[in-house]
Design a protein around this motif. Structure first.
Motif, short mmCIF file in Angstrom:
data_model
loop_
_atom_site.label_atom_id
_atom_site.label_comp_id
_atom_site.label_asym_id
_atom_site.label_seq_id
_atom_site.Cartn_x
_atom_site.Cartn_y
_atom_site.Cartn_z
N ARG A 295 -40.30 -125.69 -8.80
CA ARG A 295 -39.18 -126.19 -9.52
C ARG A 295 -39.51 -126.48 -10.85
N LYS A 296 -38.92 -126.15 -11.93
CA LYS A 296 -39.27 -126.10 -13.08
C LYS A 296 -39.25 -127.78 -13.63
N LEU A 297 -38.42 -128.73 -13.02
CA LEU A 297 -38.39 -130.00 -13.36
C LEU A 297 -39.69 -130.69 -12.91
N LEU A 346 -35.38 -122.82 -18.84
CA LEU A 346 -34.10 -123.09 -17.70
C LEU A 346 -32.59 -122.98 -18.58
N ARG A 350 -29.72 -119.84 -17.97
CA ARG A 350 -28.60 -120.50 -17.57
C ARG A 350 -27.21 -120.45 -18.22
N GLU A 415 -31.74 -128.12 -11.02
CA GLU A 415 -31.82 -126.58 -10.74
C GLU A 415 -31.02 -126.01 -9.81
N THR A 416 -30.42 -126.74 -8.99
CA THR A 416 -29.41 -126.13 -7.89
C THR A 416 -28.20 -126.66 -8.24
#
Length: 429
Positions: A295-297, A346, A350, A415-416
């Motif tokens: 998870r990038k966060l 990110l 996106r 991210e979701t």
């Protein structure tokens, strides 16, 4: 008969690196020249005035164009030829620097002249930065965006390593105007390399081709509406705004921390900035090789936590602990790409290419919106409470925001979350 395969998109082309490399190499030269200019002018202001208010004001005028005009520049970048925008931006910055070279050569330079040039250089950057970010998406495959972000962070670190000590050494042997003239040469190199590259233009979905103030405002509104429709990212941006308000003024005052607190000179400042740069290079390399958590966060907020603890340490150091300051600046540098790189990747992966210019600049402007206010407050408060106060306050803010971002569902699930669908005001009219 087998059907003819569709043509490769630029980002799928296996020759992407050959096309992207000249742009990146040009930025090496351009950023190095800019680093020399920034160090030399800030040190000249420090030596000439010794005023925290002057340094805060210099940082303020360098932020204003990108904060106030950034979203409009992004909207124009999405409509204009991006290669041409970058070439004109670099050329305009070089021309502004030439004017300052002449003023110093004639012995006429005043602090307000430096403010003006910093403003003009920032104005050029307000167009150049979103054009570069949006062009990267069109030239680099998505799977390599994080690596390119790490390489860009490492490049910034190398500039921070090289430019300050080189600038300090050059100021010992050359007049200031000669040091500034180097930036003109490096800018021309960057422009020449850009001229060798073709950057594809994304297709726009709107039908409005006549550029009017109303159309530009509509484009800016679309960028804002996009972020409002992505609540997790908007919350992260509001946190970034608070962090910039608290932390950025501390680094604007670093030259005075060196002279007043550590009783050092230009080389001491240069080594601190180089220590930061070495850390940025290492952080960028770590990010490129490691890739971060799934998870990038989590990766980004880990970097922010390190950033905060290092800043608090800078605020607590006694005047005899200059070597420890080098280590803490190194820690701040390592944390920077680990914090910023995953978030940049990110957004690039996106957000549709045709709207990235305005989305990137809206993000940048919102994140930096309170920085000018912090700059205005920082000078008087530093004179009153001490130069280290802002490091402690800013560092504590970073630590607190990293904990909130990972524990608050709105940001933890960034991210979701689905990104909004951009509908042009023109095409829906």
């Amino acid at each position: 008969m087998n059907p003819t395969p569709p043509p490769l998109t630029p980002a799928e082309d296996p020759r992407w690196l050959r096309r992207f490399a000249p742009i990146w190499i040009g930025q090496v030269f351009s950023l190095f020249g800019s680093g020399l200019v920034h160090f030399s002018l800030i040190w000249w202001l420090t030596q000439t005035t010794g005023s925290a208010v002057v340094l805060a004001t210099a940082s303020l005028v360098g932020f204003l164009p990108q904060v106030v005009l950034g979203p409009f520049a992004g909207a124009l970048v999405d409509r204009w030829n991006r290669r041409r925008v970058m070439m004109l931006s670099d050329s305009g910055i070089a021309l502004a620097t030439l004017g300052l070279v002449l003023l110093f050569a004639l012995g006429l330079a005043q602090p307000w002249h430096v403010y003006l040039i910093l403003f003009l250089r920032s104005l050029g950057g307000a167009f150049h930065w979103p054009a570069l970010q949006a062009s990267t998406t069109l030239l680099v495959p998505e799977r390599h965006l994080a690596r390119v972000a790490g390489a860009n962070q490492a490049l910034n670190g190398l500039i921070n390593i090289a430019a300050p000590p080189v600038g300090a050494l050059l100021l010992d042997v050359l007049p200031l105007q000669s040091v500034l003239a180097i930036d003109i040469v490096t800018a021309l190199i960057a422009v020449g390399l850009l001229g060798l590259v073709q950057i594809p233009q994304p297709k726009r979905t709107d039908t409005q081709t006549t550029l009017t103030p109303r159309v530009v405002f509509q484009d800016v509104h679309e960028g804002l509406r996009y972020l409002v429709g992505w609540p997790g990212m908007l919350a992260i941006l509001l946190m970034a705004t608070l962090i910039n308000f608290l932390l950025n003024p501390a680094f604007a005052l670093l030259p005075l921390l060196v002279t007043r607190h550590f009783h050092g000179g230009a080389l001491h400042l240069g080594w601190l900035e180089s220590g930061y740069g070495i850390g940025v290079v290492l952080g960028g390399v770590i990010l490129s090789i490691w890739g971060g958590f799934r998870r990038k966060l989590w990766t980004s907020m880990s970097g922010l936590f390190l950033l905060g603890t290092s800043a608090i340490g800078m605020g607590l150091l006694p005047s005899s602990a200059y070597p420890l300051a080098l280590g803490l600046m190194f820690g701040l540098g390592v944390a920077n790409p680990i914090t910023n790189g995953p978030l940049f990747a990110l957004v690039q992966s996106r957000v549709a290419p045709e709207i990235q210019g305005r989305v990137f600049t809206v993000i940048h402007s919102l994140a930096a919106a309170m920085t000018p206010v912090g700059m205005l407050i920082a000078g008087p408060v530093a004179e009153w409470l001490g130069l280290q106060t802002w490091y402690i306050i800013g560092g504590a803010g970073c630590v607190l925001m990293s904990i909130i971002a990972l524990s608050w569902p709105l940001t933890a699930n960034l991210e979701t979350q689905s990104t909004p669908h951009m509908v042009s005001a023109d095409s829906s009219a």
